[in-house]
Design a protein around this motif. Structure first.
Motif, mmCIF file in Angstrom:
data_model
loop_
_atom_site.group_PDB
_atom_site.id
_atom_site.type_symbol
_atom_site.label_atom_id
_atom_site.label_comp_id
_atom_site.label_asym_id
_atom_site.label_seq_id
_atom_site.Cartn_x
_atom_site.Cartn_y
_atom_site.Cartn_z
ATOM 1 N N ILE A 175 0.831 -1.207 0.000
ATOM 2 C CA ILE A 175 0.000 0.000 0.000
ATOM 3 C C ILE A 175 0.866 1.257 0.000
ATOM 4 C CG2 ILE A 175 -1.661 1.346 1.340
ATOM 5 C CD1 ILE A 175 -2.774 -1.407 2.318
ATOM 6 N N GLY A 176 1.848 1.323 0.893
ATOM 7 C CA GLY A 176 2.673 2.523 1.029
ATOM 8 C C GLY A 176 3.499 2.839 -0.206
ATOM 9 N N PHE A 177 4.069 1.809 -0.846
ATOM 10 C CA PHE A 177 4.862 2.037 -2.054
ATOM 11 C C PHE A 177 3.968 2.348 -3.253
ATOM 12 C CE2 PHE A 177 8.162 -0.405 0.294
ATOM 13 C CZ PHE A 177 9.156 0.559 0.267
ATOM 14 N N SER A 178 2.855 1.630 -3.400
ATOM 15 C CA SER A 178 1.932 1.891 -4.516
ATOM 16 C C SER A 178 1.338 3.287 -4.411
ATOM 17 C CB SER A 178 0.803 0.863 -4.543
ATOM 18 O OG SER A 178 1.313 -0.408 -4.831
ATOM 19 N N TYR A 179 0.952 3.667 -3.211
ATOM 20 C CA TYR A 179 0.392 5.007 -2.988
ATOM 21 C C TYR A 179 1.412 6.075 -3.378
ATOM 22 C CZ TYR A 179 -1.514 9.062 -0.551
ATOM 23 O OH TYR A 179 -1.987 10.313 -0.249
ATOM 24 N N SER A 180 2.642 5.914 -2.927
ATOM 25 C CA SER A 180 3.694 6.884 -3.229
ATOM 26 C C SER A 180 3.922 7.002 -4.733
ATOM 27 C CB SER A 180 4.994 6.489 -2.532
ATOM 28 O OG SER A 180 6.020 7.399 -2.846
ATOM 29 N N ASP A 181 4.018 5.862 -5.413
ATOM 30 C CA ASP A 181 4.220 5.882 -6.866
ATOM 31 C C ASP A 181 3.071 6.563 -7.584
ATOM 32 O OD1 ASP A 181 6.634 4.558 -6.585
ATOM 33 O OD2 ASP A 181 5.839 2.605 -7.191
ATOM 34 N N THR A 182 1.848 6.245 -7.186
ATOM 35 C CA THR A 182 0.667 6.813 -7.827
ATOM 36 C C THR A 182 0.587 8.316 -7.609
ATOM 37 O OG1 THR A 182 -0.535 4.739 -7.571
ATOM 38 C CG2 THR A 182 -1.856 6.719 -7.932
ATOM 39 N N VAL A 183 0.783 8.762 -6.377
ATOM 40 C CA VAL A 183 0.706 10.188 -6.065
ATOM 41 C C VAL A 183 1.813 10.956 -6.786
ATOM 42 C CG1 VAL A 183 0.968 11.890 -4.203
ATOM 43 C CG2 VAL A 183 -0.500 9.900 -3.883
ATOM 44 N N THR A 184 3.020 10.394 -6.837
ATOM 45 C CA THR A 184 4.134 11.040 -7.528
ATOM 46 C C THR A 184 3.811 11.220 -9.012
ATOM 47 O OG1 THR A 184 5.744 10.150 -5.976
ATOM 48 C CG2 THR A 184 6.591 10.853 -8.099
ATOM 49 N N LYS A 185 3.286 10.180 -9.651
ATOM 50 C CA LYS A 185 2.935 10.260 -11.075
ATOM 51 C C LYS A 185 1.818 11.271 -11.313
ATOM 52 C CE LYS A 185 4.362 5.584 -12.165
ATOM 53 N NZ LYS A 185 3.923 4.214 -12.392
ATOM 54 N N MET A 186 0.832 11.293 -10.411
ATOM 55 C CA MET A 186 -0.281 12.241 -10.565
ATOM 56 C C MET A 186 0.202 13.687 -10.483
ATOM 57 S SD MET A 186 -3.314 10.323 -8.405
ATOM 58 C CE MET A 186 -4.222 11.824 -8.209
ATOM 59 N N ARG A 187 1.239 13.909 -9.687
ATOM 60 C CA ARG A 187 1.795 15.256 -9.535
ATOM 61 C C ARG A 187 2.815 15.583 -10.617
ATOM 62 N NH1 ARG A 187 2.715 14.567 -3.090
ATOM 63 N NH2 ARG A 187 0.545 14.824 -2.474
ATOM 64 N N ARG A 234 10.430 6.040 -1.259
ATOM 65 C CA ARG A 234 9.162 5.800 -1.950
ATOM 66 C C ARG A 234 8.002 5.417 -1.052
ATOM 67 N NH1 ARG A 234 10.267 1.283 -5.672
ATOM 68 N NH2 ARG A 234 8.124 0.880 -5.161
ATOM 69 N N PHE A 235 8.226 5.047 0.168
ATOM 70 C CA PHE A 235 7.158 4.567 1.044
ATOM 71 C C PHE A 235 6.475 5.746 1.728
ATOM 72 C CE2 PHE A 235 5.469 3.185 5.079
ATOM 73 C CZ PHE A 235 4.739 2.073 4.718
ATOM 74 N N GLU A 236 5.135 5.744 1.731
ATOM 75 C CA GLU A 236 4.384 6.801 2.408
ATOM 76 C C GLU A 236 3.337 6.187 3.332
ATOM 77 O OE1 GLU A 236 2.957 10.204 0.319
ATOM 78 O OE2 GLU A 236 4.470 9.983 -1.254
ATOM 79 N N TRP A 237 3.430 6.539 4.610
ATOM 80 C CA TRP A 237 2.455 6.054 5.589
ATOM 81 C C TRP A 237 1.068 6.606 5.303
ATOM 82 C CZ3 TRP A 237 2.887 1.988 8.405
ATOM 83 C CH2 TRP A 237 4.133 1.545 8.824
#
Length: 95
Positions: free
Chosen positions: A12-24, A34-37
């Protein structure tokens, strides 16, 4: 009693980080960064709102690199170190 749902913090933490980074429109981070709590926090909140009891399983190495936030402590279980098993959290998640 509420039903239990098991969450995998690393996934969850790595996927979330990757997705949010790409969206931005940003570039991918180094693996350590890359990990986001916040992704785990949102997943815990999502399931709690729906009446589940979430248990978030976290790799020992992830918890050492990025301390579990205080608000998530009641929901996070940190895996012990298991020799020669690189993804012990996956085993704990499915068991």
């Amino acid at each position: 009693a509420p039903r239990t749902v098991i969450l995998n913090c690393s996934n969850i933490g790595f996927s979330y980080s990757d997705t949010v980074t790409k969206m931005r429109g940003g570039q991918p981070h180094k693996a350590v960064e890359r990990f986001e709590w916040d992704g785990v926090r949102k997943a815990v909140h999502y399931y709690r709102e729906r009446g589940f009891r979430p248990i978030a399983v976290c790799q020992n190495a992830t918890a050492r690199r990025s301390q579990v936030p205080e608000d998530l402590l009641p929901y996070v279980t940190v895996c012990p170190v298991v020799d020669n098993v690189p993804d012990a959290d996956d085993l704990f998640t499915i068991r």
